[in-house]
Structures are given as structure tokens and as C-alpha cells.
Design an enzyme around this catalytic site. Structure first.
Site, PDB file in Angstrom:
ATOM      1  N   TYR A 116       0.816  -1.211   0.000  1.00 44.91           N
ATOM      2  CA  TYR A 116       0.000   0.000   0.000  1.00 44.91           C
ATOM      3  C   TYR A 116       0.853   1.265   0.000  1.00 44.91           C
ATOM      4  CZ  TYR A 116      -4.464  -2.331   1.081  1.00 44.91           C
ATOM      5  OH  TYR A 116      -5.611  -3.071   1.051  1.00 44.91           O
ATOM      6  N   LYS A 119       4.280 -15.327   2.763  1.00 42.40           N
ATOM      7  CA  LYS A 119       4.460 -16.093   1.529  1.00 42.40           C
ATOM      8  C   LYS A 119       5.977 -16.302   1.387  1.00 42.40           C
ATOM      9  CE  LYS A 119       2.904 -17.986  -2.298  1.00 42.40           C
ATOM     10  NZ  LYS A 119       2.020 -19.174  -2.340  1.00 42.40           N
ATOM     11  N   ASP A 128      -1.715 -18.634   1.289  1.00 41.57           N
ATOM     12  CA  ASP A 128      -2.715 -19.405   0.537  1.00 41.57           C
ATOM     13  C   ASP A 128      -3.294 -20.522   1.403  1.00 41.57           C
ATOM     14  OD1 ASP A 128      -0.133 -20.444   0.410  1.00 41.57           O
ATOM     15  OD2 ASP A 128      -0.246 -21.062  -1.687  1.00 41.57           O
ATOM     16  N   ASP A 148      -5.765  -7.503   4.738  1.00 44.23           N
ATOM     17  CA  ASP A 148      -6.958  -6.924   4.115  1.00 44.23           C
ATOM     18  C   ASP A 148      -7.817  -8.030   3.513  1.00 44.23           C
ATOM     19  OD1 ASP A 148      -8.698  -4.939   3.029  1.00 44.23           O
ATOM     20  OD2 ASP A 148      -7.707  -5.190   1.096  1.00 44.23           O
ATOM     21  N   ASP A 164     -11.649  -9.827   5.008  1.00 41.12           N
ATOM     22  CA  ASP A 164     -12.907  -9.909   4.244  1.00 41.12           C
ATOM     23  C   ASP A 164     -13.373 -11.360   4.184  1.00 41.12           C
ATOM     24  OD1 ASP A 164     -12.893  -7.157   3.645  1.00 41.12           O
ATOM     25  OD2 ASP A 164     -13.633  -7.511   1.611  1.00 41.12           O
TER      26      ASP A 164
HETATM   27  C1  IPM Z   1     -10.075  -1.850   4.670  1.00 41.75           C
HETATM   28  C2  IPM Z   1     -10.388  -1.296   3.309  1.00 41.75           C
HETATM   29  C3  IPM Z   1      -9.276  -0.329   2.900  1.00 41.75           C
HETATM   30  C4  IPM Z   1      -7.985  -1.120   2.890  1.00 41.75           C
HETATM   31  C5  IPM Z   1      -9.510   0.373   1.564  1.00 41.75           C
HETATM   32  C6  IPM Z   1     -10.807   1.157   1.546  1.00 41.75           C
HETATM   33  C7  IPM Z   1      -8.359   1.259   1.184  1.00 41.75           C
HETATM   34  O1  IPM Z   1     -10.548  -2.319   2.390  1.00 41.75           O
HETATM   35  O2  IPM Z   1      -9.951  -1.059   5.630  1.00 41.75           O
HETATM   36  O3  IPM Z   1      -9.955  -3.065   4.801  1.00 41.75           O
HETATM   37  O4  IPM Z   1      -7.699  -1.826   1.936  1.00 41.75           O
HETATM   38  O5  IPM Z   1      -7.253  -1.026   3.866  1.00 41.75           O
HETATM   39 MG    MG Z   2     -10.555  -4.243   3.250  1.00 42.14          MG
END
Ligand code: IPM
Ligand code: MG
Length: 354
Positions: free
Chosen positions: A139, A189, A221, A245, A249
Site C-alpha cells: 500500500y 508467503k 494461501d 486486508d 474480508d
Molecule cells: C479496509 C479497506 C481499505 C484497505 C480500503 C478502503 C483502502 O478495504 O480497511 O480493509 O484496503 O485497507
Molecule cells: Mg478491506
């Protein structure tokens, strides 16, 4: 106690969910005799519209001088095509405040197993804390950008980590694990990436200073697979920015909805940023149907980590727990045909139980 809290509602459903978290915090203040002041500032797309930039110095300075920051979400289709993106504001906020660790607890609620795609028996006993490195990695690495060459389009991102960056986040993960089931899984990784080899080496060293904590390593993975195949096998997961990240999710599938998960972004100073892990959900913005639970639980993390008010944090967490047990549901976690509450009504149910 007195506390000055900056709110950054942001875009999409951000303002709706932040409004409810503020109401919850005000109820806590009243009940436990505290004084919380709230001051709202701009971040993300709304900040671009107002000032041309997704995060102004004014907002950053206000955050620096505050006791804690409560954030909604940023982004939306309106700003997808521009050169400046709302997300840049969020990344700058994390970087400027030195928030190197993002804590994302994932604990499915027993009353919501229907909302998860996983079989109920897989969810039994799941209680994972993901510690995501937040100010390094892909990032932020330089160079980053478009570097077209010989009439070919070309883009570059750089993955870089230093020993210092790895040390501080792994050390925090170990300290947090010591208060839980004392197991840390470091995810990398290392069979491919140089940064991951360094990550593994440093993690191994740091864990030696925490003899009560058991450290193991897992390739990302494999971790992605095990997170849904055997989620109860994890205690604390520590990993670099982008792996964290993606894995969080994925972990949202365990609890049944992105709308339920809170997070705390912490650094060296006491100012932390607290935000739900979900995005701005432009498709449901303004409809009053967003789930406020992730944000309300983020407010609980704010009380615990920035204001050192664990009893007050627990009061919120217990109320959320009871509200879900009582069958209160927003649309994202309702069964077919089940009545769904509005954002405000869900928050009211939680407030009634505090
Ligand atoms: C999160 C989000 C952010 C990230 C985005 C919106 C930049 O997905 O906080 O997980 O990737 O950190
Ligand atoms: Mg995110």
C-alpha cells in the site's frame, strides 16, 4: 472522565452508522458519568468535493489533538474515475497517525450461524483476532504508479518491509495473544517473497521474547483455505498489510456479514482510529438499512483501547450480544421473510440493553 472524540463519517452509509455509534457512546457517557465531546470532520469523497483533497491538514490536526477517532467508511462510484481517490485519505490518515496495527476480532455469534455460509459445527469455538500490519507493504512502497515504456502501459507497486515495521506489529500480536489462548499464527508467503522471508525470521526472533506464546507460521494461501476449513484452529493471526486486508474480508464470511466486524487501528500514541471493516456500501446508502453493529462494536474498542474503559466497552459488547440473541436483525443478517430493522431501530435495541 472527559474525552474528545473526532468523528469522520465519510461517504455512503458512513454518516448513518456513525450517527448511531455516537448515540450509543452518549448513552454510555450518561450511564457511567463521563463527558464525551464529538467533533465532526471530513474524509474521503465528501472531503474531495469540499476541498479537493480526501484528507486535509485540518482534519489530521484535529485527529492528532483528540483522544480517539471514530470513522465510518470512504469511497463510492462518484469518485472512481478521478485522479484523487477517497481511499488515499484513509491511507494517509493511518500513515500520518502512525497506526501500524489493525486489530480485527472475528467471533461468530451463536444466534447468527444461519447467516454464515459455513456449517454450524465449523463455527463452534471460533474466536480469531487478526492483527493486520497497516502502514507498510504494497500500500505504501515506492516506487508506485504508472511507468509506461516504449508505448506499453506499465504499472509498478513495491512491497517493502523493514525489521522495525515487522518487530512492532509481531510484538503487539504476541502481547495480545498472551491475554487470550497464547497462540500466534504468522502468515506470509515465505516460499516466494523476500519480505516474507524477513517477516518469518523476525517473527521467530520476537516470539522468543514471549515464551508463554506459541508461534507458528503459515503460508497465506494455506491460511486462506484453513480460515474457512478449520477456523477454530486459530487464535491470533499476524500478517502484512494486504494479506490482512484480504483475509479479514474472507473472515467476515464466518460471522455472516461484513456489517458486524469492528476494527481498531493502533500505533505508538494513544490516538487510535476505530472503524468497521466494511466499505461505504453506496448501493444501500441513504436507505437506513445498513447494519450499525460493526461501528458500534468499533466504538466499544475505542473505549477499551484509547480511553482505558473496559467496563464501558463490555457494556456495549454485552448489549450487542443480547440484541442478537433476542433475534433483532438488520437486512444483511435476517433470514428470508424475517422482519428487518432499520439502522436506527437496531441501534435503539442495543441502547435499550445497555
Ligand atoms: C479496509 C479497506 C481499505 C484497505 C480500503 C478502503 C483502502 O478495504 O480497511 O480493509 O484496503 O485497507
Ligand atoms: Mg478491506
Amino acid at each position: 472522565m472527559r474525552a474528545h472524540i473526532i468523528t469522520l463519517p465519510g461517504d455512503g452509509i458512513g454518516p448513518e452508522i456513525i450517527a448511531e455509534a455516537i448515540r450509543v457512546l452518549q448513552v454510555i457517557a450518561k450511564k457511567f458519568n463521563h463527558q464525551f465531546e464529538f467533533e465532526e470532520h471530513l474524509i474521503g469523497g465528501c472531503a474531495i468535493d469540499a476541498t479537493g483533497a480526501p484528507l486535509s491538514d485540518e482534519t489530521i490536526n484535529a485527529c492528532r489533538q483528540s483522544d480517539a477517532v471514530l470513522l465510518g467508511a470512504v469511497g463510492g462510484p462518484k469518485w472512481d474515475r478521478g485522479d484523487v481517490r477517497p481511499e488515499q485519505g484513509l491511507l494517509k490518515l493511518r500513515k500520518d497517525l502512525g497506526l501500524f496495527a489493525n486489530l480485527r476480532p472475528v467471533k461468530p455469534h451463536p444466534a447468527l450461524t444461519h447467516a454464515s455460509l459455513l456449517k454450524p459445527e465449523k463455527l463452534a469455538g471460533v474466536d480469531v483476532l487478526v492483527v493486520r500490519e497497516l502502514t507498510g507493504g504494497l500500500y505504501f512502497g515506492k516506487p508506485q504508479g504508472r511507468f509506461d515504456e516504449n508505448s506499453h502501459a506499465r504499472a509498478v507497486d513495491t512491497l517493502e518491509y523493514s525489521d522495525v515495521e515487522i518487530t512492532r506489529v509481531v510484538d503487539l500480536a504476541c502481547r495480545l495473544a498472551a491475554t487470550r489462548r497464547a497462540r500466534v499464527t504468522s502468515v506470509d508467503k515465505a516460499n516466494v517473497l523476500a519480505t516474507s522471508k524477513l517477516w518469518r525470521e523476525i517473527a521467530t526472533q520476537i516470539a522468543r521474547a514471549h515464551p508463554q506464546v506459541q508461534l507458528d507460521h503459515l503460508l497465506v494461501d494455506t491460511c486462506a483455505m484453513r480460515l474457512v476449513a478449520a477456523p477454530a484452529s486459530f487464535d491470533v493471526i499476524v500478517t502484512e498489510n494486504m494479506f490482512g486486508d484480504i483475509l479479514t474480508d474472507e473472515a467476515a464470511v464466518l460471522v455472516g456479514s461484513m456489517g458486524l466486524l469492528p476494527s481498531a487501528s493502533l500505533g505508538d500514541s494513544k490516538v487510535g482510529v476505530y472503524e468497521p471493516i466494511h466499505g461505504s456500501a453506496p448501493d444501500i446508502a441513504g436507505k437506513s438499512i445498513a447494519n450499525p453493529v460493526g461501528t458500534i462494536l468499533s466504538a466499544a474498542m475505542l473505549l477499551r483501547h484509547s480511553l482505558a474503559l473496559p467496563r464501558e466497552a463490555q457494556a456495549i459488547e454485552r448489549a450487542v450480544d443480547q440484541t442478537l440473541s433476542a433475534g433483532c436483525r438488520t437486512a444483511d443478517i435476517a433470514r428470508d421473510g424475517e422482519r428487518a430493522l432499520s439502522t436506527r431501530a437496531m441501534a435503539e435495541e442495543i441502547i435499550a440493553r445497555i
